[in-house]
Design a protein around this motif. Sequence first.
Motif, PDB file in Angstrom:
ATOM      1  N   UNK A  52       5.529   5.025   5.787  1.00 38.07           N
ATOM      2  CA  UNK A  52       6.889   5.144   6.303  1.00 38.07           C
ATOM      3  C   UNK A  52       7.837   4.742   5.184  1.00 38.07           C
ATOM      4  N   UNK A  53       8.733   5.663   4.814  1.00 44.99           N
ATOM      5  CA  UNK A  53       9.758   5.377   3.825  1.00 44.99           C
ATOM      6  C   UNK A  53      10.996   4.906   4.579  1.00 44.99           C
ATOM      7  N   UNK A  54      11.544   3.764   4.194  1.00 45.56           N
ATOM      8  CA  UNK A  54      12.764   3.245   4.808  1.00 45.56           C
ATOM      9  C   UNK A  54      13.779   3.002   3.698  1.00 45.56           C
ATOM     10  N   UNK A  55      14.956   2.573   4.075  1.00 46.05           N
ATOM     11  CA  UNK A  55      15.971   2.257   3.078  1.00 46.05           C
ATOM     12  C   UNK A  55      15.585   1.094   2.184  1.00 46.05           C
ATOM     13  N   UNK A  56      14.630   0.265   2.641  1.00 43.72           N
ATOM     14  CA  UNK A  56      14.249  -0.906   1.855  1.00 43.72           C
ATOM     15  C   UNK A  56      12.870  -0.797   1.218  1.00 43.72           C
ATOM     16  N   UNK A  58       8.642   1.114   1.111  1.00 49.02           N
ATOM     17  CA  UNK A  58       7.532   1.857   1.710  1.00 49.02           C
ATOM     18  C   UNK A  58       6.681   0.924   2.552  1.00 49.02           C
ATOM     19  N   UNK A  59       6.212   1.432   3.687  1.00 51.90           N
ATOM     20  CA  UNK A  59       5.342   0.667   4.575  1.00 51.90           C
ATOM     21  C   UNK A  59       4.066   1.473   4.798  1.00 51.90           C
ATOM     22  N   UNK A  60       2.929   0.905   4.429  1.00 51.77           N
ATOM     23  CA  UNK A  60       1.635   1.541   4.716  1.00 51.77           C
ATOM     24  C   UNK A  60       1.375   1.348   6.213  1.00 51.77           C
ATOM     25  N   UNK A  61       1.601   2.403   7.004  1.00 54.86           N
ATOM     26  CA  UNK A  61       1.612   2.279   8.457  1.00 54.86           C
ATOM     27  C   UNK A  61       0.271   2.578   9.125  1.00 54.86           C
ATOM     28  N   UNK A  62      -0.553   3.450   8.498  1.00 54.98           N
ATOM     29  CA  UNK A  62      -1.785   3.892   9.167  1.00 54.98           C
ATOM     30  C   UNK A  62      -2.708   4.510   8.137  1.00 54.98           C
ATOM     31  N   UNK A  63      -4.019   4.330   8.323  1.00 54.99           N
ATOM     32  CA  UNK A  63      -4.990   4.978   7.449  1.00 54.99           C
ATOM     33  C   UNK A  63      -6.285   5.235   8.201  1.00 54.99           C
ATOM     34  N   UNK A  64      -6.958   6.299   7.839  1.00 54.57           N
ATOM     35  CA  UNK A  64      -8.274   6.645   8.395  1.00 54.57           C
ATOM     36  C   UNK A  64      -9.062   7.270   7.258  1.00 54.57           C
ATOM     37  N   UNK A  65     -10.361   6.965   7.194  1.00 53.36           N
ATOM     38  CA  UNK A  65     -11.207   7.463   6.113  1.00 53.36           C
ATOM     39  C   UNK A  65     -12.484   8.077   6.651  1.00 53.36           C
ATOM     40  N   UNK A  87      11.379   7.930   7.188  1.00 59.45           N
ATOM     41  CA  UNK A  87      10.746   9.217   6.913  1.00 59.45           C
ATOM     42  C   UNK A  87       9.243   9.011   6.793  1.00 59.45           C
ATOM     43  N   UNK A  88       8.444   9.557   7.720  1.00 59.70           N
ATOM     44  CA  UNK A  88       6.989   9.470   7.586  1.00 59.70           C
ATOM     45  C   UNK A  88       6.469  10.445   6.524  1.00 59.70           C
ATOM     46  N   UNK A  89       5.481  10.006   5.767  1.00 58.71           N
ATOM     47  CA  UNK A  89       4.811  10.850   4.784  1.00 58.71           C
ATOM     48  C   UNK A  89       3.312  10.805   5.070  1.00 58.71           C
TER      49      UNK A  89
END
Length: 104
Positions: A52-56, A58-65, A87-89
């Motif tokens: 998740x990209x924010x004004x402040x 990047x936040x690593x919000x979720x991962x799956x492998x 903004x989600x990436x």
Amino acid sequence: RPANSIPGVEHVCVGDIANLWSPWYKAPTQTCSFSFWYHMFGSTIGDLNVTIITGSGRIAAWTKSGNQGDTWHQATIPMLTSYGTFRPIFTASRSDIVAGDLSC
């Protein structure tokens, strides 16, 4: 941009990594969630990450492998009011050998 692209959505594929950049979203007025479906099947599936990209920053919000089976799964990520505009990436990776399917 490919003919079947979604307007407002940016995507980039470089080698074994693909990025899907969503549009910017207004800050939520209350805690809400962001839901999506994904399919990760095959012996050489890599990772699927949501940042998740924010004004402040990047936040690593979720991962799956790895292989998650030949079925679609739903994931839900809480979106906090403290994010402000966000903004989600989606970032997907694969190994050197292509023997699988990763979709979201």
